[in-house]
Scaffold this motif. Structure first.
Motif, PDB file in Angstrom:
ATOM      1  N   SER A 177      -4.704   2.788  -1.548  1.00 13.95           N
ATOM      2  CA  SER A 177      -4.265   2.949  -0.163  1.00 13.95           C
ATOM      3  C   SER A 177      -4.259   4.409   0.260  1.00 13.95           C
ATOM      4  O   SER A 177      -4.741   4.763   1.344  1.00 13.95           O
ATOM      5  N   ASP A 178      -3.731   5.283  -0.590  1.00 11.72           N
ATOM      6  CA  ASP A 178      -3.656   6.702  -0.246  1.00 11.72           C
ATOM      7  C   ASP A 178      -5.039   7.333  -0.121  1.00 11.72           C
ATOM      8  O   ASP A 178      -5.294   8.112   0.798  1.00 11.72           O
ATOM      9  N   TRP A 179      -5.935   6.996  -1.054  1.00 12.48           N
ATOM     10  CA  TRP A 179      -7.244   7.652  -1.020  1.00 12.48           C
ATOM     11  C   TRP A 179      -8.090   7.160   0.152  1.00 12.48           C
ATOM     12  O   TRP A 179      -8.793   7.944   0.778  1.00 12.48           O
ATOM     13  N   THR A 180      -8.027   5.858   0.457  1.00 12.73           N
ATOM     14  CA  THR A 180      -8.797   5.352   1.597  1.00 12.73           C
ATOM     15  C   THR A 180      -8.203   5.846   2.922  1.00 12.73           C
ATOM     16  O   THR A 180      -8.892   5.886   3.941  1.00 12.73           O
ATOM     17  N   ARG A 181      -6.950   6.234   2.910  1.00 14.17           N
ATOM     18  CA  ARG A 181      -6.321   6.827   4.099  1.00 14.17           C
ATOM     19  C   ARG A 181      -6.710   8.284   4.250  1.00 14.17           C
ATOM     20  O   ARG A 181      -6.979   8.765   5.347  1.00 14.17           O
ATOM     21  N   ASP A 182      -6.774   9.022   3.122  1.00 18.48           N
ATOM     22  CA  ASP A 182      -7.084  10.449   3.145  1.00 18.48           C
ATOM     23  C   ASP A 182      -7.821  10.810   1.863  1.00 18.48           C
ATOM     24  O   ASP A 182      -7.213  10.994   0.806  1.00 18.48           O
ATOM     25  N   ALA A 183      -9.130  10.928   1.954  1.00 15.91           N
ATOM     26  CA  ALA A 183      -9.965  11.186   0.782  1.00 15.91           C
ATOM     27  C   ALA A 183      -9.791  12.588   0.215  1.00 15.91           C
ATOM     28  O   ALA A 183     -10.328  12.896  -0.857  1.00 15.91           O
ATOM     29  N   GLU A 184      -9.044  13.435   0.918  1.00 13.06           N
ATOM     30  CA  GLU A 184      -8.818  14.800   0.434  1.00 13.06           C
ATOM     31  C   GLU A 184      -7.641  14.880  -0.540  1.00 13.06           C
ATOM     32  O   GLU A 184      -7.393  15.923  -1.134  1.00 13.06           O
ATOM     33  N   LEU A 185      -6.894  13.790  -0.690  1.00 12.04           N
ATOM     34  CA  LEU A 185      -5.691  13.821  -1.529  1.00 12.04           C
ATOM     35  C   LEU A 185      -6.006  14.079  -2.998  1.00 12.04           C
ATOM     36  O   LEU A 185      -5.309  14.834  -3.664  1.00 12.04           O
ATOM     37  N   PHE A 186      -7.031  13.421  -3.518  1.00 15.34           N
ATOM     38  CA  PHE A 186      -7.406  13.611  -4.920  1.00 15.34           C
ATOM     39  C   PHE A 186      -8.831  13.132  -5.125  1.00 15.34           C
ATOM     40  O   PHE A 186      -9.394  12.429  -4.280  1.00 15.34           O
ATOM     41  N   ASP A 187      -9.406  13.525  -6.243  1.00 15.24           N
ATOM     42  CA  ASP A 187     -10.755  13.097  -6.604  1.00 15.24           C
ATOM     43  C   ASP A 187     -10.633  11.888  -7.528  1.00 15.24           C
ATOM     44  O   ASP A 187     -10.159  12.022  -8.663  1.00 15.24           O
ATOM     45  N   PRO A 188     -11.046  10.701  -7.084  1.00 16.81           N
ATOM     46  CA  PRO A 188     -10.882   9.496  -7.915  1.00 16.81           C
ATOM     47  C   PRO A 188     -11.549   9.610  -9.281  1.00 16.81           C
ATOM     48  O   PRO A 188     -10.976   9.187 -10.289  1.00 16.81           O
ATOM     49  N   ALA A 189     -12.741  10.191  -9.323  1.00 18.43           N
ATOM     50  CA  ALA A 189     -13.472  10.283 -10.590  1.00 18.43           C
ATOM     51  C   ALA A 189     -12.785  11.229 -11.567  1.00 18.43           C
ATOM     52  O   ALA A 189     -12.677  10.936 -12.767  1.00 18.43           O
ATOM     53  N   ASP A 190     -12.296  12.367 -11.083  1.00 19.57           N
ATOM     54  CA  ASP A 190     -11.698  13.369 -11.961  1.00 19.57           C
ATOM     55  C   ASP A 190     -10.239  13.080 -12.294  1.00 19.57           C
ATOM     56  O   ASP A 190      -9.779  13.359 -13.411  1.00 19.57           O
ATOM     57  N   CYS A 191      -9.514  12.544 -11.335  1.00 21.29           N
ATOM     58  CA  CYS A 191      -8.057  12.421 -11.490  1.00 21.29           C
ATOM     59  C   CYS A 191      -7.577  11.076 -12.038  1.00 21.29           C
ATOM     60  O   CYS A 191      -6.448  10.990 -12.526  1.00 21.29           O
ATOM     61  N   SER A 192      -8.402  10.037 -11.952  1.00 21.16           N
ATOM     62  CA  SER A 192      -7.919   8.703 -12.334  1.00 21.16           C
ATOM     63  C   SER A 192      -7.467   8.604 -13.792  1.00 21.16           C
ATOM     64  O   SER A 192      -6.442   7.953 -14.066  1.00 21.16           O
ATOM     65  N   PRO A 193      -8.141   9.237 -14.773  1.00 24.14           N
ATOM     66  CA  PRO A 193      -7.637   9.141 -16.153  1.00 24.14           C
ATOM     67  C   PRO A 193      -6.221   9.686 -16.299  1.00 24.14           C
ATOM     68  O   PRO A 193      -5.364   9.054 -16.933  1.00 24.14           O
ATOM     69  N   ALA A 194      -5.950  10.857 -15.714  1.00 25.42           N
ATOM     70  CA  ALA A 194      -4.614  11.449 -15.825  1.00 25.42           C
ATOM     71  C   ALA A 194      -3.572  10.595 -15.105  1.00 25.42           C
ATOM     72  O   ALA A 194      -2.446  10.431 -15.589  1.00 25.42           O
ATOM     73  N   LEU A 195      -3.941  10.046 -13.949  1.00 25.00           N
ATOM     74  CA  LEU A 195      -3.001   9.227 -13.190  1.00 25.00           C
ATOM     75  C   LEU A 195      -2.631   7.948 -13.933  1.00 25.00           C
ATOM     76  O   LEU A 195      -1.457   7.566 -14.006  1.00 25.00           O
ATOM     77  N   ILE A 196      -3.634   7.290 -14.492  1.00 30.94           N
ATOM     78  CA  ILE A 196      -3.378   6.035 -15.211  1.00 30.94           C
ATOM     79  C   ILE A 196      -2.680   6.303 -16.540  1.00 30.94           C
ATOM     80  O   ILE A 196      -1.732   5.601 -16.916  1.00 30.94           O
ATOM     81  N   ASP A 197      -3.113   7.334 -17.253  1.00 30.54           N
ATOM     82  CA  ASP A 197      -2.483   7.638 -18.544  1.00 30.54           C
ATOM     83  C   ASP A 197      -1.015   8.023 -18.382  1.00 30.54           C
ATOM     84  O   ASP A 197      -0.187   7.730 -19.245  1.00 30.54           O
ATOM     85  N   SER A 198      -0.696   8.685 -17.273  1.00 30.67           N
ATOM     86  CA  SER A 198       0.703   9.072 -17.069  1.00 30.67           C
ATOM     87  C   SER A 198       1.593   7.847 -16.953  1.00 30.67           C
ATOM     88  O   SER A 198       2.730   7.844 -17.432  1.00 30.67           O
ATOM     89  N   LEU A 199       1.075   6.790 -16.330  1.00 28.36           N
ATOM     90  CA  LEU A 199       1.865   5.558 -16.218  1.00 28.36           C
ATOM     91  C   LEU A 199       2.015   4.897 -17.585  1.00 28.36           C
ATOM     92  O   LEU A 199       3.125   4.535 -17.987  1.00 28.36           O
ATOM     93  N   PHE A 200       0.917   4.751 -18.310  1.00 28.57           N
ATOM     94  CA  PHE A 200       0.984   4.131 -19.631  1.00 28.57           C
ATOM     95  C   PHE A 200       1.891   4.927 -20.564  1.00 28.57           C
ATOM     96  O   PHE A 200       2.592   4.357 -21.393  1.00 28.57           O
ATOM     97  N   ARG A 201       1.868   6.250 -20.405  1.00 24.70           N
ATOM     98  CA  ARG A 201       2.719   7.101 -21.242  1.00 24.70           C
ATOM     99  C   ARG A 201       4.200   6.847 -20.933  1.00 24.70           C
ATOM    100  O   ARG A 201       5.054   6.979 -21.811  1.00 24.70           O
ATOM    101  N   GLY A 202       4.492   6.465 -19.709  1.00 23.84           N
ATOM    102  CA  GLY A 202       5.868   6.167 -19.344  1.00 23.84           C
ATOM    103  C   GLY A 202       6.291   4.742 -19.688  1.00 23.84           C
ATOM    104  O   GLY A 202       7.482   4.422 -19.619  1.00 23.84           O
TER     105      GLY A 202
END
Length: 206
Positions: free
Chosen positions: A173-198
């Motif tokens: 939702s956030d990225w389709t609203r504003d594509a400048e928020l993050f780079d899906p290709a570069d940032c998705s591993p860190a974003l997903i791993d942070s959740l699994f780590r928690g």
């Protein structure tokens, strides 16, 4: 006969393309089947030959970019004996990363999340969409049950599955609203791993 089938498939693809274009421009509720037919250069009758109603057309449009639950389950369960959570993590990263290079997925996810009001006309599509979400959450829960003893205290497989789904929807939702928020290709591993780590106590060692 073969030519007839080929022509019918071309018409179907054209209708889906026009629906995608007009839904994105005007919103789903403000786009009629007549408008879709005119944009595709066919009659209204041709629309009903391929799709029962707008809800059916909308559902088929979504199916172009999302992995069917059956294929998703097969893919994830293939690694069940080895690293099922890694398979789930990779699938999530793949889904988010696709926004960066799959323009059709980007457009259709934008329609779903920002251009769609589930009116009575789309009730059937809404029910199917909710069923798809529930299937994904249930599948995640089953995989997480195999690692229940590794979840942090107070965290159940169901809660972990809900947290994962919430993160995915939020990122889409956030990225389709504003594509400048993050780079899906570069940032998705860190974003997903942070959740699994928690969620998983020994995630970095998985």
């Amino acid at each position: 006969m073969r030519r007839t089938k080929e022509d019918a498939e071309k018409t179907r693809i054209a209708l889906l393309g026009s629906a995608e274009k007009l839904f994105l421009e005007r919103g789903v509720a403000h786009t009629s089947l007549d408008q879709i037919a005119r944009d595709a250069g066919v009659t209204r009758g041709a629309v009903y030959w391929h799709f029962q109603n707008k809800a059916h057309l909308f559902h088929e449009m979504l199916n172009q970019v999302r992995l069917p639950p059956e294929q998703m389950a097969e893919r994830l369960c293939n690694g069940l004996q080895q690293q099922p959570l890694r398979a789930l993590r990779d699938l999530c990263i793949e889904g988010i990363s696709a926004l960066a290079y799959d323009e059709q997925k980007r457009r259709i996810m934008t329609i779903l999340l920002h251009r769609c009001e589930f009116t009575d006309e789309l009730r059937e599509a809404e029910e199917r969409h909710h069923a798809f979400i529930n299937q994904f959450i249930d599948l995640c829960e089953k995989l997480l049950e195999n690692a229940a003893e590794r979840l942090y205290p107070g965290m159940t497989p169901r809660l972990a599955a809900l947290a994962l789904h919430a993160l995915l929807v939020g990122l889409f939702s956030d990225w389709t609203r504003d594509a400048e928020l993050f780079d899906p290709a570069d940032c998705s591993p860190a974003l997903i791993d942070s959740l699994f780590r928690g969620l998983i106590r020994d995630w970095d060692g998985v």
